[in-house]
Design a protein around this motif. Structure first.
Motif, short mmCIF file in Angstrom:
data_model
loop_
_atom_site.label_atom_id
_atom_site.label_comp_id
_atom_site.label_asym_id
_atom_site.label_seq_id
_atom_site.Cartn_x
_atom_site.Cartn_y
_atom_site.Cartn_z
N ARG A 23 0.65 -1.17 -0.14
CA ARG A 23 -0.41 -0.28 -0.31
C ARG A 23 0.68 1.33 0.18
O ARG A 23 0.62 2.39 -0.75
CB ARG A 23 -1.39 0.18 0.97
N ARG A 27 1.85 3.88 -2.85
CA ARG A 27 1.61 6.12 -3.17
C ARG A 27 2.47 6.57 -2.14
O ARG A 27 2.72 7.83 -2.60
CB ARG A 27 0.14 5.69 -2.30
N GLN A 32 8.00 12.31 1.95
CA GLN A 32 7.51 11.81 2.45
C GLN A 32 7.58 10.41 3.47
O GLN A 32 8.88 9.76 3.58
CB GLN A 32 5.48 11.06 2.09
N ILE A 85 3.73 -1.12 9.71
CA ILE A 85 4.51 0.13 8.85
C ILE A 85 2.74 0.78 8.58
O ILE A 85 2.43 0.21 8.13
CB ILE A 85 5.14 -0.10 7.93
N VAL A 86 2.33 2.06 8.83
CA VAL A 86 2.13 2.69 8.63
C VAL A 86 2.78 3.87 7.61
O VAL A 86 3.42 4.80 7.81
CB VAL A 86 0.52 2.97 9.24
N GLY A 87 1.82 4.22 6.22
CA GLY A 87 1.92 5.59 5.94
C GLY A 87 1.18 5.26 4.36
O GLY A 87 0.50 4.96 4.07
N PRO A 88 2.30 6.59 3.18
CA PRO A 88 3.10 7.10 3.18
C PRO A 88 2.35 8.26 4.28
O PRO A 88 1.58 8.80 3.37
CB PRO A 88 3.18 7.45 1.80
N LEU A 89 2.53 9.06 4.29
CA LEU A 89 2.26 10.10 6.01
C LEU A 89 2.62 11.47 5.11
O LEU A 89 4.60 11.32 5.08
CB LEU A 89 2.66 9.58 7.45
N GLY A 90 2.29 12.29 5.40
CA GLY A 90 2.55 13.79 5.48
C GLY A 90 2.82 14.26 3.65
O GLY A 90 2.03 13.14 3.18
N HIS A 91 3.01 15.57 3.72
CA HIS A 91 2.80 16.35 2.13
C HIS A 91 4.10 15.50 1.13
O HIS A 91 5.73 15.86 2.83
CB HIS A 91 3.08 17.36 2.46
N THR A 219 -1.14 10.83 12.11
CA THR A 219 -2.05 11.60 11.13
C THR A 219 -3.30 12.91 11.64
O THR A 219 -4.04 12.94 11.90
CB THR A 219 -3.64 10.27 11.28
N VAL A 238 0.67 15.94 9.31
CA VAL A 238 -0.33 16.04 8.68
C VAL A 238 -0.25 17.44 8.04
O VAL A 238 -0.40 17.49 6.70
CB VAL A 238 -1.88 16.48 9.30
N ALA B 181 -6.66 3.25 11.03
CA ALA B 181 -4.74 3.97 11.12
C ALA B 181 -3.68 3.24 12.04
O ALA B 181 -3.10 3.33 11.79
CB ALA B 181 -5.40 5.45 10.59
N ASN B 220 -3.23 0.04 10.25
CA ASN B 220 -2.11 0.50 9.65
C ASN B 220 -2.50 1.20 8.36
O ASN B 220 -1.64 0.97 7.44
CB ASN B 220 -0.83 -0.67 9.45
N VAL B 221 -4.03 1.01 7.80
CA VAL B 221 -4.30 2.08 6.82
C VAL B 221 -4.70 3.65 7.13
O VAL B 221 -5.87 3.10 7.71
CB VAL B 221 -4.84 0.59 6.60
N VAL B 222 -4.61 4.95 6.53
CA VAL B 222 -4.67 6.16 6.98
C VAL B 222 -5.03 5.92 5.84
O VAL B 222 -4.30 6.33 4.30
CB VAL B 222 -3.70 6.77 7.04
N LYS B 225 -4.18 8.19 2.80
CA LYS B 225 -3.14 8.86 2.55
C LYS B 225 -2.62 7.03 0.93
O LYS B 225 -1.43 7.05 0.66
CB LYS B 225 -2.35 9.08 4.10
N SER B 226 -3.15 5.63 2.70
CA SER B 226 -2.27 5.09 2.00
C SER B 226 -3.67 4.42 1.12
O SER B 226 -2.67 3.24 -0.28
CB SER B 226 -2.09 4.04 3.27
N ASN B 410 -10.38 15.72 11.14
CA ASN B 410 -8.93 15.54 10.55
C ASN B 410 -9.32 16.11 9.19
O ASN B 410 -10.29 15.12 8.48
CB ASN B 410 -9.26 14.53 11.29
N LEU B 412 -7.18 14.33 6.54
CA LEU B 412 -7.11 13.86 4.93
C LEU B 412 -8.19 13.33 4.23
O LEU B 412 -7.59 12.90 3.35
CB LEU B 412 -6.19 12.62 6.09
#
Lengths: 299, 490
Positions: A23, A27, A32, A85-91, A219, A238, B181, B220-222, B225-226, B410, B412
């Motif tokens: 995932r 993306r 990020q 693991i979670v992401g991708p985060l941030g702009h 988040t 964020v 998330a 673990n899924v935002v 984003k993800s 939020n 997102l």
């Protein structure tokens, strides 16, 4: 569970991991980051993404062993797994055609700056990459840096590789030589980013810095990563992680990043004393978690 | 039903309300074990015998999810606790949770006719009793699952709204996958509400029940984003999406000094403690400020503020003070939480508001400059608005300040889903009756629509969403009859 498919040392206490995380791989964009957690009692730490391969479904991260979690992580090898693991985060980084773009990266920050450098080069910028490290053993990804830039400088604090001096020394030299710099990105330790900003901001050069504040969820939910921009509070997870350097209050960032230093030091000390036991425990826990989640779908 | 309550109504009304056994305040304010211990069976029977079985039960009317309380109380009286639990699950898929965290005094118990003259039936305690009985009996009355419809629903968020929608939809035969998330399932039930009020094992138990019913979970899924909503629908072929991402970003006060080390949002403080278990310092890696022998101030008057201040007390704070700008009467917290906090030695400073945080040269918090307030005219919320008393400034020493004054949306999902209409405050626009958003196939409910509310209201939204998602999936009709009519006319 996220399988490590490749792990190799790329510098002193610096390791590169290629991890199955489809995932995120699908993306991810330059600039990020992701957040990972190693075991059931582990902390969540943000790490920047060096690159992603959407077809293989893998992401590449580079980790410098500094605290307990990064030290433990760097004990893992190909075939091991990462629990969360979670992401991708941030702009993502803003990629534009600025003209001449200078990237200053300190050691492991190089990994994070690389994708942005590549993108800037592809967008038609003349990219100057200045990589800094304490000494030769910490110079990383020189070949990739040279490929991602039109002009490359290697700086070491002790002069054991490339030129002796800080990255700002080279930056000042370029400016003294009358070079017109249109965009600057600094990624590295806070004092380094502050020093860069002190040079470029008075000259009105657009300068971005990638901030590494302490995070929990990533988040926007906790607000722990807030940074002071002028008199405004922004969340690095964020709203960032890249911000206009001229607005960033670096002193507050350093103070906030030092918030848990005592505990971090104690944690690291304890880990170093029990390293083998901790690594064995982690592997046992991962094996148990894998057995538990069998049958459950995990994309 | 084998046994009916034959006591005359008058006698029933003379029975005193039973009391929930509680852990000793002196002991419990030093640990994280659950405060309420659960009714004993004999007390549950006595409590059930108090119900006068109204023809039009106010308790049911005032329950946001319409739990058939009267029938359940009768089943308890008859001693058939498993049947009571099963009846409860028809309308409420998380009874062990709501039995612990619902503000019953404003809902079911508020509607109980006995409350007009004396104490209402302790419905919340009875609900918890049957849910706990069922859980420990090992004979779970899980509802039947309809044959597969071949349709699939993605649920974004595993908090109360998402979990209750998941439970209802899976029963209808749809494939349901919940995206979370964080690394643990339960949303605010896990990261927000502390162990001493809602043990994590209870939440895990309810999540496992849903798993047994066939609900899939992916942590673990935002979403935003993800993966985006559009990708979920187009690439992953979900027929409908329910957005239940909950309250979002913490609100700060916007006063000087909020960057000092020691100033937390309640979300961060509670997440470190609850999700990351930072209170077990030696075992868990995530750090939190060492509150032992320190002065802690919590700003706010809701359940979150109450949870934070009671948590600080348990971490060994020398003083744990709740600072609220209105008076006690306006506090939105549950009555029971306020009572428990008082028992645990929390200091309440009402009509007080911080205007600046003070710190030392190294960036560590030292105190809060506060002003006294008085109540003026009623504001938009109908509560009398607090007004600053001039010249009333004073300094409260503090090493830790926790801001629990609410959240904002939020962004997102909204920012990655351009065709999803939002309000001026960036909450998702959804029809209150059907939870439909402005995007076909996408529904939304809970705090991301209403702003910060309660667990049960979020669950109510989840149930409502399940009904209209099921309608949409079976009929394929998105427009309501009225809209379709308007469409034809135009």
């Amino acid at each position: 569970m996220y399988k490590i498919v490749e792990a190799r040392s790329v510098g002193l206490n610096i390791k590169q991991f290629v991890i199955e995380a489809p995932r995120i791989a699908a993306r991810q964009k330059p600039g990020q980051f992701l957040i990972l957690r190693l075991h059931d009692k582990g902390e969540r730490i943000p790490l920047t993404i060096k690159s992603a391969d959407p077809e293989a479904g893998t992401v590449t991260i580079v980790v410098q062993a500094i605290g307990k979690t990064t030290s433990l992580l760097n004990c893992l090898e190909a075939g091991d797994s990462i629990l969360d693991i979670v992401g991708p985060l941030g702009h993502p980084s803003e990629i534009e055609k600025y003209g001449t773009a200078v990237i200053l990266a300190g050691s492991v920050g190089t990994a994070m700056a690389l994708p942005t450098a590549n993108a800037l080069k592809q967008a038609g910028n003349h990219v100057i990459f200045i990589e800094g490290a304490r000494s030769k053993e910490m110079v990383v990804f020189e070949d990739e840096v040279r490929q991602a830039s039109n002009e490359t400088y290697m700086m070491t604090d002790d002069g054991s590789y490339g030129e002796q001096g800080l990255v700002t020394k080279k930056l000042n030299e370029l400016l003294a030589a009358g070079r017109k710099l249109d965009f600057v990105l600094a990624v590295g330790p806070v004092p380094m980013m502050r020093a860069v900003s002190q040079v470029t901001t008075p000259l009105g050069i657009k300068t971005m810095v990638s901030l590494n504040s302490i995070m929990v969820d990533g988040t926007g939910m906790c607000g722990g990563c807030r940074v002071l921009l002028g008199d405004k509070s922004k969340f690095a997870c964020v709203d960032g992680p890249e911000f206009d350097a001229s607005l960033v209050n670096f002193e507050v960032l350093m103070q906030r990043n030092a918030m848990y230093r005592d505990k971090e030091c104690a944690s690291l000390k304890q880990f170093v004393q029990n390293k083998h036991k901790e690594v064995a425990q982690l592997r046992a826990e991962l094996a148990a978690a894998e057995a538990m989640t069998k049958g459950e779908i995990h994309d | 039903m084998t046994e009916k309550n034959l006591l005359p109504l008058k006698q029933r009304m003379q029975i005193e309300r039973t009391h929930m056994p509680e852990a000793d305040p002196l002991v419990r304010s030093r640990n994280f074990e659950e405060v309420n211990q659960g009714l004993r069976t004999a007390d549950a029977l006595t409590e059930a015998s108090r119900c006068i079985e109204c023809a039009k039960p106010g308790c049911v009317v005032d329950c946001p999810v319409g739990v058939k309380i009267k029938e359940i109380v009768a089943l308890i009286y008859a001693g058939d606790y498993l049947a009571a639990a099963k009846k409860l699950r028809e309308d409420n898929s998380l009874p062990a949770i709501t039995g612990r965290v619902c503000p019953q005094e404003n809902q079911c118990e508020g509607g109980c006719v006995l409350g007009k003259k004396g104490a209402p039936v302790a419905i919340g305690n009875l609900e918890r009793f049957v849910a706990d009985f069922e859980r420990t009996s090992g004979q779970l009355g899980l509802p039947a699952i309809a044959p597969s419809t071949g349709k699939s629903v993605a649920i974004v968020g595993s908090g109360p709204a998402g979990l209750s929608a998941a439970g209802d939809l899976v029963q209808k035969g749809h494939r349901v996958r919940v995206f979370e998330a964080l690394h643990e399932l339960g949303g605010v039930l896990i990261y927000g509400i502390p162990e001493f009020r809602l043990p994590k094992s209870i939440v895990k138990g309810e999540v496992d029940n849903l798993r047994h019913m066939g609900v899939e979970f992916e942590t673990n899924v935002v979403v935003g984003k993800s993966v985006t909503i559009d990708e979920l629908m187009q690439k992953e072929k979900y027929d409908a999406v329910f957005v239940a991402t909950g309250a979002g970003l913490p609100r700060f006060l916007g006063v000087p000094g909020e960057h000092f080390n020691g100033v937390y949002s309640a979300n961060e403080f509670l997440t470190r403690i609850n999700l990351m278990r930072a209170y077990q310092v030696t075992e868990y890696d995530e750090p939190v400020y060492d509150c032992r022998n320190r002065d802690v101030i919590v700003v706010g008057g809701g359940n979150t503020a109450m949870d934070a201040v009671r948590t600080a007390r348990r971490l060994g704070a020398r003083t744990a003070t709740l600072v609220y700008r209105r008076s006690a009467a306006e506090m939105p917290a549950r009555a029971e939480e306020v009572k428990h906090a008082q028992q645990e030695g929390i200091e309440f400073r009402m009509l007080t508001n911080p205007i600046e945080f003070l710190g030392d040269e190294k960036g560590w918090l030292t105190g809060a400059r506060c002003v006294k307030m008085e109540l003026g005219e009623p504001d938009q919320s109908g509560r009398r608005s607090p007004v600053e008393i001039k010249g009333s400034e004073f300094i409260l020493p503090a090493n830790v300040v926790i801001i629990g004054v609410g959240t904002t949306a939020n962004p997102l999902i909204q920012s990655s889903t351009p065709d999803l209409k939002t309000t001026a405050h960036n909450y998702i626009v959804a029809d209150p009756g059907t939870t439909r958003t402005t995007k076909r196939g996408v529904f939304a409910g809970g705090d991301i629509v209403t702003g910060g509310a309660t667990v049960i209201l979020a669950m109510g939204a989840g149930r409502k969403a399940a009904v209209s998602i099921h309608d949409y999936l079976t009929t394929g009709v998105w427009e309501t009859a009225a809209e379709a009519q308007a469409w034809r006319v135009s």
